[in-house]
Design a protein around this motif. Structure first.
Motif, PDB file in Angstrom:
ATOM      1  N   ALA A  75       0.808  -1.222   0.000  1.00 20.04           N
ATOM      2  CA  ALA A  75       0.000   0.000   0.000  1.00 20.04           C
ATOM      3  C   ALA A  75       0.840   1.270   0.000  1.00 20.04           C
ATOM      4  O   ALA A  75       0.522   2.231  -0.722  1.00 20.04           O
ATOM      5  CB  ALA A  75      -0.939  -0.018   1.209  1.00 20.04           C
ATOM      6  N   SER A  76       1.904   1.314   0.787  1.00 18.36           N
ATOM      7  CA  SER A  76       2.684   2.549   0.891  1.00 18.36           C
ATOM      8  C   SER A  76       3.361   2.900  -0.426  1.00 18.36           C
ATOM      9  O   SER A  76       3.432   4.080  -0.809  1.00 18.36           O
ATOM     10  CB  SER A  76       3.734   2.413   2.002  1.00 18.36           C
ATOM     11  N   VAL A  77       3.865   1.895  -1.137  1.00 19.64           N
ATOM     12  CA  VAL A  77       4.499   2.136  -2.442  1.00 19.64           C
ATOM     13  C   VAL A  77       3.433   2.470  -3.479  1.00 19.64           C
ATOM     14  O   VAL A  77       3.574   3.412  -4.271  1.00 19.64           O
ATOM     15  CB  VAL A  77       5.314   0.904  -2.888  1.00 19.64           C
ATOM     16  N   ASN A  78       2.340   1.726  -3.470  1.00 14.60           N
ATOM     17  CA  ASN A  78       1.278   1.937  -4.454  1.00 14.60           C
ATOM     18  C   ASN A  78       0.690   3.342  -4.358  1.00 14.60           C
ATOM     19  O   ASN A  78       0.373   3.964  -5.379  1.00 14.60           O
ATOM     20  CB  ASN A  78       0.184   0.889  -4.264  1.00 14.60           C
ATOM     21  N   ALA A  79       0.570   3.867  -3.129  1.00 13.19           N
ATOM     22  CA  ALA A  79       0.004   5.208  -2.961  1.00 13.19           C
ATOM     23  C   ALA A  79       0.863   6.257  -3.653  1.00 13.19           C
ATOM     24  O   ALA A  79       0.346   7.177  -4.314  1.00 13.19           O
ATOM     25  CB  ALA A  79      -0.127   5.515  -1.470  1.00 13.19           C
ATOM     26  N   ILE A  80       2.184   6.131  -3.531  1.00 17.49           N
ATOM     27  CA  ILE A  80       3.083   7.096  -4.178  1.00 17.49           C
ATOM     28  C   ILE A  80       2.981   6.984  -5.691  1.00 17.49           C
ATOM     29  O   ILE A  80       2.904   8.012  -6.397  1.00 17.49           O
ATOM     30  CB  ILE A  80       4.535   6.859  -3.709  1.00 17.49           C
ATOM     31  N   ILE A  81       2.949   5.755  -6.212  1.00 19.47           N
ATOM     32  CA  ILE A  81       2.893   5.575  -7.664  1.00 19.47           C
ATOM     33  C   ILE A  81       1.568   6.097  -8.206  1.00 19.47           C
ATOM     34  O   ILE A  81       1.531   6.780  -9.245  1.00 19.47           O
ATOM     35  CB  ILE A  81       3.087   4.091  -8.023  1.00 19.47           C
ATOM     36  N   GLN A  82       0.470   5.828  -7.518  1.00 24.43           N
ATOM     37  CA  GLN A  82      -0.840   6.284  -7.988  1.00 24.43           C
ATOM     38  C   GLN A  82      -0.942   7.808  -7.980  1.00 24.43           C
ATOM     39  O   GLN A  82      -1.547   8.410  -8.881  1.00 24.43           O
ATOM     40  CB  GLN A  82      -1.939   5.692  -7.101  1.00 24.43           C
ATOM     41  N   ASN A  83      -0.318   8.440  -6.995  1.00 22.66           N
ATOM     42  CA  ASN A  83      -0.438   9.889  -6.840  1.00 22.66           C
ATOM     43  C   ASN A  83       0.539  10.681  -7.689  1.00 22.66           C
ATOM     44  O   ASN A  83       0.237  11.818  -8.090  1.00 22.66           O
ATOM     45  CB  ASN A  83      -0.249  10.272  -5.375  1.00 22.66           C
ATOM     46  N   GLN A  84       1.704  10.115  -7.984  1.00 17.67           N
ATOM     47  CA  GLN A  84       2.760  10.929  -8.596  1.00 17.67           C
ATOM     48  C   GLN A  84       3.245  10.433  -9.953  1.00 17.67           C
ATOM     49  O   GLN A  84       4.000  11.136 -10.622  1.00 17.67           O
ATOM     50  CB  GLN A  84       3.961  11.007  -7.635  1.00 17.67           C
ATOM     51  N   TYR A  85       2.842   9.244 -10.374  1.00 22.69           N
ATOM     52  CA  TYR A  85       3.383   8.656 -11.600  1.00 22.69           C
ATOM     53  C   TYR A  85       2.262   8.229 -12.542  1.00 22.69           C
ATOM     54  O   TYR A  85       1.135   7.968 -12.112  1.00 22.69           O
ATOM     55  CB  TYR A  85       4.255   7.441 -11.264  1.00 22.69           C
ATOM     56  N   SER A  86       2.610   8.157 -13.813  1.00 25.70           N
ATOM     57  CA  SER A  86       1.671   7.680 -14.830  1.00 25.70           C
ATOM     58  C   SER A  86       2.312   6.552 -15.625  1.00 25.70           C
ATOM     59  O   SER A  86       3.507   6.602 -15.953  1.00 25.70           O
ATOM     60  CB  SER A  86       1.291   8.811 -15.797  1.00 25.70           C
ATOM     61  N   LEU A  87       1.519   5.543 -15.937  1.00 25.20           N
ATOM     62  CA  LEU A  87       1.996   4.418 -16.745  1.00 25.20           C
ATOM     63  C   LEU A  87       2.102   4.864 -18.200  1.00 25.20           C
ATOM     64  O   LEU A  87       1.128   5.357 -18.779  1.00 25.20           O
ATOM     65  CB  LEU A  87       1.017   3.253 -16.621  1.00 25.20           C
ATOM     66  N   VAL A  88       3.266   4.709 -18.810  1.00 24.61           N
ATOM     67  CA  VAL A  88       3.452   5.128 -20.196  1.00 24.61           C
ATOM     68  C   VAL A  88       3.653   3.956 -21.145  1.00 24.61           C
ATOM     69  O   VAL A  88       3.500   4.100 -22.358  1.00 24.61           O
ATOM     70  CB  VAL A  88       4.645   6.102 -20.339  1.00 24.61           C
ATOM     71  N   ALA A  89       4.032   2.809 -20.627  1.00 26.82           N
ATOM     72  CA  ALA A  89       4.265   1.669 -21.518  1.00 26.82           C
ATOM     73  C   ALA A  89       4.349   0.389 -20.700  1.00 26.82           C
ATOM     74  O   ALA A  89       4.721   0.411 -19.523  1.00 26.82           O
ATOM     75  CB  ALA A  89       5.546   1.856 -22.326  1.00 26.82           C
ATOM     76  N   THR A  90       3.972  -0.700 -21.349  1.00 22.10           N
ATOM     77  CA  THR A  90       4.195  -2.037 -20.795  1.00 22.10           C
ATOM     78  C   THR A  90       4.896  -2.863 -21.854  1.00 22.10           C
ATOM     79  O   THR A  90       4.313  -3.141 -22.908  1.00 22.10           O
ATOM     80  CB  THR A  90       2.873  -2.709 -20.384  1.00 22.10           C
ATOM     81  N   LEU A  91       6.145  -3.199 -21.602  1.00 24.60           N
ATOM     82  CA  LEU A  91       6.958  -3.931 -22.577  1.00 24.60           C
ATOM     83  C   LEU A  91       7.668  -5.080 -21.876  1.00 24.60           C
ATOM     84  O   LEU A  91       8.209  -4.901 -20.772  1.00 24.60           O
ATOM     85  CB  LEU A  91       8.005  -3.006 -23.215  1.00 24.60           C
ATOM     86  N   ASP A  92       7.691  -6.235 -22.501  1.00 24.00           N
ATOM     87  CA  ASP A  92       8.370  -7.406 -21.921  1.00 24.00           C
ATOM     88  C   ASP A  92       7.901  -7.664 -20.485  1.00 24.00           C
ATOM     89  O   ASP A  92       8.687  -8.031 -19.617  1.00 24.00           O
ATOM     90  CB  ASP A  92       9.895  -7.216 -21.940  1.00 24.00           C
TER      91      ASP A  92
END
Length: 599
Positions: A556-573
């Protein structure tokens, strides 16, 4: 045609080295320069360098530990404080700092720099090995022993023995300590300089690889025993000198650690963390919690999974068997050949036993751990060769060199598959750089047996993965990245420093007594350092960490930071690439548009 040239030249060098191992007819006669120890060791190092040229210039990750170490070096170039910018987990700080040396002469921090460092470390270890052993046994036996060890390192084709590892940085320390210990044990008046030399070099051990402490501890214990037996009450002063010298590196490390406010890292994570959580982290390994006897029974099977090492041991065990036969035959004839074991003999045998204990006890059965046995095995072989030379006629001494050559050629043939069915393919193949290493090659082909030799010299540049190509579209040279999972290749390909001190997250994911502490630190550093790139590499692209339950969303603690501050731009391999949103905004890029255009 290069494989032909490669093997013919190398075998020619081997024959020259063996010819230099012939017993001397007149030991006290003046030697020509080409008979000197310096020339012999130099030619040995030239042979080592020539034989490792293909792996030296093979700019690819040969083992996940190698990627981890190169990544740490890249990070230390930006922030050189170990424990603040980098947590090496079980890998000591000296290993990472050594990789900064190629940078000082202008080389990029990549796998070639790592392989060059490996070559230098092996060369130093070989030199210390020879100059220590020659003080113990005859020159002919010392030279034959060096050639035997040289063949293992020069002709090895398994990645476990080609990649840069923490075992390699320990080898010069082990052999240098042996050199100092031999000189001390042979001295009636022990030089203070030798005590300082042994103590300081031995004191570096904890900061290279904790696993080697039993070997070094055994050497120090034997030297201390020798001092107290021979000097009795006068041994206190040299013992104190040795002890202070051993503690000096630790005093230096912790002085710097206090200065940079990272002393808790060394106490809590490097020492306590490694000593208390190692078995917990590798709890899935079948032998990790078994007793030593069970691990010992499994050890032969373990070595058979590493042909380079098992062939090396089996072929050269001939000399141990030969010495045992001569010893038994002499007893039957009631010849008086038994002598009271000396301190130097005890040093060889007990150090070899402690090395064996250090390798078997962990139970993780990593192939590169076997490197810790190579030089102790060489010392034992040296004693056996000395015994054989001392108890056989002079004409047999000349034949012994030929026997060694025959066994070594057999070793090379078996471990490299040279002169076996597909020699024509080895000789006349053309370089085809378009062939992917991920393709399934013929198991008898050179590509399978020795990829660095097959590709030499076409892989001198790091090949960028699709993930690295995506990352490079968003980053600047000074940016940082965090990887959730275990795949450090992306740091090296993108030449980005770590945004968190863990460049892989095994200890934040796998249940262990300190997982909450590791995860809390990871979250804090992710929030504080704000790396531009975050990769979730959990899955097929990750080492060990492959389950969906180990992805960052499950924490949860890591996921909260990623959800709030980052955007998914690609999924490769099966790797998800996230970019910090403010970087996307500053470059006027839409995550959705960018994802579609790059997949």
């Amino acid at each position: 045609m290069f494989p032909w040239f490669y093997y013919v030249i190398s075998l020619g060098l081997l024959v020259i080295l063996i010819l230099q191992c012939q017993p001397e007819d007149h030991p006290k006669a003046v030697k020509h320069w080409f008979q000197s120890d310096f020339f012999f060791v130099s030619l040995s190092l030239i042979t080592l360098t020539f034989m490792r040229l293909p792996s030296l210039f093979h700019n690819e990750e040969l083992n996940p530990d190698e990627g981890q170490l190169v990544t740490q070096a890249i990070t230390l170039l930006q922030d050189p404080v170990f424990g603040r910018s980098v947590d090496g987990t079980s890998i000591g700080p000296i290993n990472s700092y050594l990789l900064l040396l190629p940078h000082l002469i202008g080389l990029p921090t990549d796998y070639i720099a790592a392989h060059l460092t490996s070559l230098i470390l092996i060369g130093l270890a070989l030199a210390f090995f020879y100059f220590g052993l020659i003080r113990l046994i005859l020159p002919a036996a010392s030279r034959l022993s060096l050639v035997i060890i040289l063949v293992f390192f020069a002709w090895a084709t398994e990645n476990d023995y080609l990649h840069y590892s923490s075992e390699l940085s320990s080898l010069p320390i082990i052999t240098a300590c042996f050199y100092f210990a031999i000189r001390i044990l042979q001295s009636t008046n022990v030089s203070t300089g030798l005590l300082w030399g042994l103590g300081i070099v031995a004191g570096l051990t904890p900061y290279c690889k904790l696993q080697t402490l039993p070997l070094i501890g055994m050497m120090l214990a034997l030297v201390a025993g020798y001092l107290f037996q021979t000097k009795r009450q006068q041994a206190i002063r040299p013992f104190i000198t040795l002890s202070i010298a051993f503690l000096l590196p630790t005093i230096g490390v912790f002085s710097l650690a206090y200065w940079f406010n990272v002393e808790r890292y060394f106490i809590d994570y490097y020492f306590i963390g490694n000593l208390t959580t190692y078995a917990q982290i590798y709890a899935d390994e079948p032998l990790i919690h078994r007793n030593f006897f069970i691990k010992l029974l499994q050890f032969p099977i373990f070595t058979l999974h590493h042909p380079d090492f098992s062939i090396f041991i089996l072929s050269n065990s001939f000399f141990i068997i030969l010495a045992a036969i001569i010893f038994s035959w002499s007893i039957r004839k009631r010849e008086s050949i038994w002598k009271k074991p000396s301190w130097t003999t005890a040093l060889v045998l007990l150090t070899a036993l402690s090395a064996f204990w250090a390798v078997v006890t962990p139970g993780t059965e990593f192939g590169h751990h076997l490197l810790l046995l190579v030089f102790p095995f060489g010392w034992v072989i040296g004693l056996c060769l000395q015994f054989v030379l001392n108890h056989q006629p002079a004409q047999f001494q000349t034949r012994l060199a030929a026997i060694v050559l025959g066994l070594l050629i057999g070793d090379i043939t078996l471990s490299n598959h040279v002169l076996l069915p597909h020699i024509k393919q080895l000789a006349y193949r053309s370089v085809k750089p378009t062939i992917a290493l991920s393709a399934q090659p013929d198991p008898t082909s050179l590509l399978t047996r020795n990829p660095p030799l097959y590709w030499f010299p076409t892989r001198t540049e790091v090949v960028l993965s699709p993930v690295a190509h995506i990352i490079k579209q968003y980053v600047k040279d000074s940016d940082k990245m965090a990887v959730w999972g275990w795949n450090c290749r992306y740091y090296v390909e993108a030449q980005l420093a770590q945004g968190v001190s863990e460049n892989h997250t095994q200890r934040s994911i796998v249940p262990n007594g300190m997982r909450d502490q590791y995860l809390s630190r990871y979250t804090h550093e992710l929030e504080t350092n704000k790396p531009v790139v975050f990769l979730d590499a959990v899955g097929p692209s990750s080492l060990i960490l492959t389950k969906r339950s180990q992805q960052h969303e499950q924490f949860a603690s890591v996921n909260a930071i990623i959800q709030n501050q980052y955007s998914l731009v690609a999924t490769l391999d099966n790797v998800r690439v996230y970019i910090r949103r403010d970087r996307l905004t500053s470059q006027h890029l839409s995550p959705i548009t960018k994802t579609v255009s790059t997949l």
